[in-house]
Design an enzyme around this catalytic site. Structure first.
Site, PDB file in Angstrom:
ATOM      1  N   ALA A 146      -9.073 -33.181  38.137  1.00  0.00           N
ATOM      2  CA  ALA A 146      -9.839 -34.386  37.432  1.00  0.00           C
ATOM      3  C   ALA A 146     -11.016 -34.717  38.442  1.00  0.00           C
ATOM      4  O   ALA A 146     -10.971 -34.867  39.668  1.00  0.00           O
ATOM      5  CB  ALA A 146      -8.842 -35.382  37.401  1.00  0.00           C
ATOM      6  N   GLU A 166      -3.921 -23.708  33.306  1.00  0.00           N
ATOM      7  CA  GLU A 166      -3.925 -23.699  31.768  1.00  0.00           C
ATOM      8  C   GLU A 166      -5.245 -24.713  31.439  1.00  0.00           C
ATOM      9  O   GLU A 166      -5.130 -25.665  32.016  1.00  0.00           O
ATOM     10  CB  GLU A 166      -2.960 -24.220  31.190  1.00  0.00           C
ATOM     11  N   ASN A 176     -12.529 -26.972  26.225  1.00  0.00           N
ATOM     12  CA  ASN A 176     -13.089 -27.697  27.364  1.00  0.00           C
ATOM     13  C   ASN A 176     -14.115 -26.688  28.021  1.00  0.00           C
ATOM     14  O   ASN A 176     -13.953 -25.888  28.786  1.00  0.00           O
ATOM     15  CB  ASN A 176     -11.854 -28.030  28.117  1.00  0.00           C
ATOM     16  N   TYR A 222     -14.047 -22.649  35.946  1.00  0.00           N
ATOM     17  CA  TYR A 222     -13.091 -21.619  36.354  1.00  0.00           C
ATOM     18  C   TYR A 222     -13.650 -20.246  36.289  1.00  0.00           C
ATOM     19  O   TYR A 222     -13.489 -19.387  37.083  1.00  0.00           O
ATOM     20  CB  TYR A 222     -12.054 -21.758  35.647  1.00  0.00           C
TER      21      TYR A 222
END
Length: 143
Positions: A59, A92, A97, A104
């Site tokens: 986050a 995951e 997104n 990633y």
């Protein structure tokens, strides 16, 4: 960061979904193999089991996105994972997104699976989860 601080940041970061509560964070942090990597504007929470690590959540404060805070927390989390015996990390991410998926991809994660309809959203249809994996450099064996 305290469980309350984690819950506050998590709730702000995931405004489209349910943020985790302070109690949930406190319970997770008490579990064996769960580690927190954080800086002033982001955090990563991982779980290491034997030679695998899982990114439970990542986050970032919405006002401080695209400044490298998430990448820093993720890189530190990967280091913690290798120091605790992990040779690969899984995560995951919601298929829609784009920002997280770009992070990633830039940091070496590859898609190894897809779970249709995994995330319930306020939208008309649930969103698929992409399962990503990254091979981690050999770390030090846990003591």
């Amino acid at each position: 960061m305290t469980p309350v601080e984690l819950a506050t940041l998590h709730g702000a970061a995931f405004d489209a979904g349910r943020g985790w509560s302070a109690v949930e964070f406190a319970q997770l942090l008490e579990q064996k193999g769960v580690f927190l990597s954080h800086n002033t504007q982001a955090f990563a929470l991982i779980r290491v089991t034997l030679d695998e690590a899982e990114l439970l959540t990542l986050a970032t404060n919405p006002a401080h996105r695209r400044q490298g805070h998430a990448k820093t927390a993720l890189t530190k989390a990967e280091s913690i994972a290798t120091q605790n015996g992990a040779c690969e990390m899984f995560l995951e991410v919601a298929e829609d997104n784009a920002a997280a998926r770009a992070l990633y991809t830039r940091t070496g994660y590859k898609q190894v699976g897809r779970r249709p309809g995994y995330y319930a959203t306020n939208a008309a249809a649930p969103v698929a989860a992409l399962v990503l994996r990254k091979e981690l450099p050999l770390g030090q064996a846990p003591e």
